[in-house]
Design a protein around this motif. Structure first.
Motif, PDB file in Angstrom:
ATOM      1  N   SER A 187       0.318   6.540  -0.455  1.00  0.00           N
ATOM      2  CA  SER A 187      -0.519   5.391  -0.121  1.00  0.00           C
ATOM      3  C   SER A 187      -1.486   5.113  -1.262  1.00  0.00           C
ATOM      4  O   SER A 187      -2.372   5.919  -1.550  1.00  0.00           O
ATOM      5  N   ARG A 188      -1.308   3.980  -1.924  1.00  0.00           N
ATOM      6  CA  ARG A 188      -2.197   3.544  -2.996  1.00  0.00           C
ATOM      7  C   ARG A 188      -2.307   2.028  -2.961  1.00  0.00           C
ATOM      8  O   ARG A 188      -1.300   1.336  -2.761  1.00  0.00           O
ATOM      9  N   LEU A 189      -3.505   1.509  -3.182  1.00  0.00           N
ATOM     10  CA  LEU A 189      -3.693   0.061  -3.222  1.00  0.00           C
ATOM     11  C   LEU A 189      -5.002  -0.244  -3.934  1.00  0.00           C
ATOM     12  O   LEU A 189      -6.058   0.253  -3.548  1.00  0.00           O
TER      13      LEU A 189
ATOM     14  N   GLY B 109       0.769  -1.231   0.000  1.00  0.00           N
ATOM     15  CA  GLY B 109       0.000   0.000   0.000  1.00  0.00           C
ATOM     16  C   GLY B 109       0.801   1.281   0.000  1.00  0.00           C
ATOM     17  O   GLY B 109       0.255   2.347   0.254  1.00  0.00           O
TER      18      GLY B 109
ATOM     19  N   HIS C 188       2.123   4.863   6.165  1.00  0.00           N
ATOM     20  CA  HIS C 188       1.031   5.830   6.002  1.00  0.00           C
ATOM     21  C   HIS C 188      -0.175   5.492   6.868  1.00  0.00           C
ATOM     22  O   HIS C 188      -1.137   6.264   6.901  1.00  0.00           O
ATOM     23  N   ASN C 189      -0.138   4.373   7.551  1.00  0.00           N
ATOM     24  CA  ASN C 189      -1.166   4.047   8.546  1.00  0.00           C
ATOM     25  C   ASN C 189      -0.744   4.421   9.957  1.00  0.00           C
ATOM     26  O   ASN C 189      -1.533   4.253  10.894  1.00  0.00           O
TER      27      ASN C 189
ATOM     28  N   SER D  21      -2.382   1.207   3.983  1.00  0.00           N
ATOM     29  CA  SER D  21      -3.598   1.745   3.380  1.00  0.00           C
ATOM     30  C   SER D  21      -4.771   1.550   4.325  1.00  0.00           C
ATOM     31  O   SER D  21      -5.163   0.416   4.614  1.00  0.00           O
TER      32      SER D  21
ATOM     33  N   HIS E  45      -7.990   2.203   3.858  1.00  0.00           N
ATOM     34  CA  HIS E  45      -9.220   1.675   3.259  1.00  0.00           C
ATOM     35  C   HIS E  45      -9.149   0.176   3.006  1.00  0.00           C
ATOM     36  O   HIS E  45     -10.172  -0.494   2.921  1.00  0.00           O
TER      37      HIS E  45
END
Length: 451
Positions: free
Chosen positions: A306-308, A296, A359-360, A334, A336
């Motif tokens: 942050s991307r997933l 993520g 990023h979490n 991530s 979400h």
């Protein structure tokens, strides 16, 4: 009992719960900060400062001996004018926790006083008793770090090790043959540190992969070079930008011939093929090692965002199911995606979740992730903490922050009669102390051993 009293009682009780820190980048024999830069310019703080307008957005060197005093001081001077704009962030809170609790520093950092603070931290840089006392203060019994950072084994009584070496499924900014380069970098060599994120120009390798035979030879060298008896896990990253599928040998052979013109399609073929052959070989050692992966966070010029995608989550589920003997564990960046991964961990016996990665690692996100996992997963399928720290000072700050969030999550569940106080403390002990032992083989430090 009112909420304030409950929170206070839980905080006091949690301080007595022993814990493991399963994933860090601490260096054996040099566990602590080497100067103010290791506290103030931790990479998450650098991102805050860069967002505020600081001209320097790159990480400092990741080993203590790599950052010169001159470089550290220049970067601190760049950062100081922007500290006021970042005092609201949780990373800045972490800095204040470190400086206040560990160094007795309660003043704002300014252009006039930062050198005195730097000197105070440097005075402790080689004080190993001090570093160990920080871990003892947290009741951290053992810490995981990279085997390449073991040093001479000075802190083996405190540390257990993971292998971070070849990152076959991580994307690097502007590259499409990373999986092959990572294999080449490792082929014929002993395990060493991984390539840094956003590494720029790639150092030349001793060997070049030109055929499918070379791919298999390089992977076999990699698997046979893993020092299984010294490790609890191997750790890597799985990028959401890659389309994972089972690739045939003719497809891979053809893609190798197009390496000079490689684009996203070839990148996906290289990574998918190498990863699948690697996991199949590693699965033969499933009783000796766990496969940890971060998830993520994708490359930007300096750091990651942050991307997933949902497609990647589905593909990773298929990947885990294809290797049922191998223990997979995810570090997630991530927010979400947490619910989706919890549903996977409910149905895949060899998959677990650990901590709050990158990023979490912000209090609100930690509480959401923590509460969802406690509602959705058995305690033996989740680990409640790792710091990802590069020095014990940041281990301290992150442990304090996570405990504070855990207290609030548990207090809410007590208030709604989901847990009793005793049950809440048992849950905390399970995810902080027991699950690292059963999922990874973390071992408590032997009584009386401090060095």
């Amino acid at each position: 009992m009112n909420t304030k009293d409950l929170v206070s009682e839980l905080e006091q009780a949690l301080a007595d719960v022993p814990m493991f820190d399963i994933h860090t980048h601490l260096v054996g024999g040099k566990l602590g900060a080497r100067g103010l830069h290791d506290v103030l310019l931790y990479h998450m703080v650098v991102s805050d400062l860069y967002a505020a307008g600081c001209p320097s957005g790159a990480r400092l060197s990741q080993f203590p001996q790599w950052t010169t005093r001159e470089e550290a001081h220049a970067r601190i001077q760049d950062a100081v004018p922007y500290l006021g704009q970042t005092q609201n962030t949780s990373s800045a809170w972490g800095v204040r926790i470190i400086l206040s609790d560990l160094y007795g520093w309660h003043k704002p950092i300014t252009a006039d006083n930062w050198r005195a603070l730097d000197d105070a931290i440097r005075e402790r840089a080689d004080d190993r008793v001090w570093h160990h006392s920080i871990l003892d203060r947290l009741n951290i019994q053992r810490t995981g770090t990279e085997i390449a950072r073991r040093g001479k084994g000075e802190d083996d009584a405190r540390l257990q090790y993971a292998l971070e070496w070849g990152f076959f499924t991580r994307c690097q900014w502007g590259e499409h043959d990373t999986a092959l380069y990572e294999l080449e970098r490792c082929w014929g060599r002993a395990p060493e540190s991984p390539s840094p994120i956003g590494s720029g120009g790639r150092p030349p390798t001793e060997r070049t992969i030109r055929s499918l035979v070379d791919v298999h030879a390089a992977i076999m060298h990699y698997v046979e070079s893993i020092p299984y008896r010294q490790l609890i896990s191997t750790a890597t990253h799985i990028s959401t930008d890659i389309n994972y599928r089972q690739v045939t040998e003719p497809e891979m052979e053809s893609a190798l011939q197009r390496r000079a013109q490689a684009g996203p399609a070839e990148r996906d073929l290289y990574a998918s093929y190498v990863n699948e052959v690697f996991l199949s070989a590693l699965e033969k050692h499933a009783d000796e090692i766990a496969f940890q992966f971060s998830f993520g966070a994708e490359p930007l010029p300096f750091e990651t965002g942050s991307r997933l995608s949902q497609q990647t989550i589905s593909q990773v589920a298929e990947m885990i199911a294809r290797h049922p003997k191998l223990r997979f564990q995810c570090f997630l960046a991530s927010r979400h995606a947490n619910q989706s991964l919890c549903t996977l961990a409910r149905e895949l016996p060899n998959f677990s979740l650990a901590g709050y990665w990158w990023h979490n690692f912000f209090p609100d996100v930690i509480r959401q992730v923590m509460a969802e996992r406690l509602d959705m997963l058995p305690v033996n399928k989740q680990i409640g903490f790792f710091s990802d720290a590069y020095c014990v000072e940041w281990t301290y700050a992150k442990a304090v922050l996570v405990r504070k969030q855990l207290v609030r999550v548990l207090a809410e569940k007590i208030a709604q009669d989901q847990y009793s106080l005793a049950e809440a403390l048992a849950v905390a002990r399970a995810i902080l102390w027991e699950s690292p032992r059963t999922l990874l083989g973390m071992v408590p430090r032997k009584a009386g051993l401090t060095m």
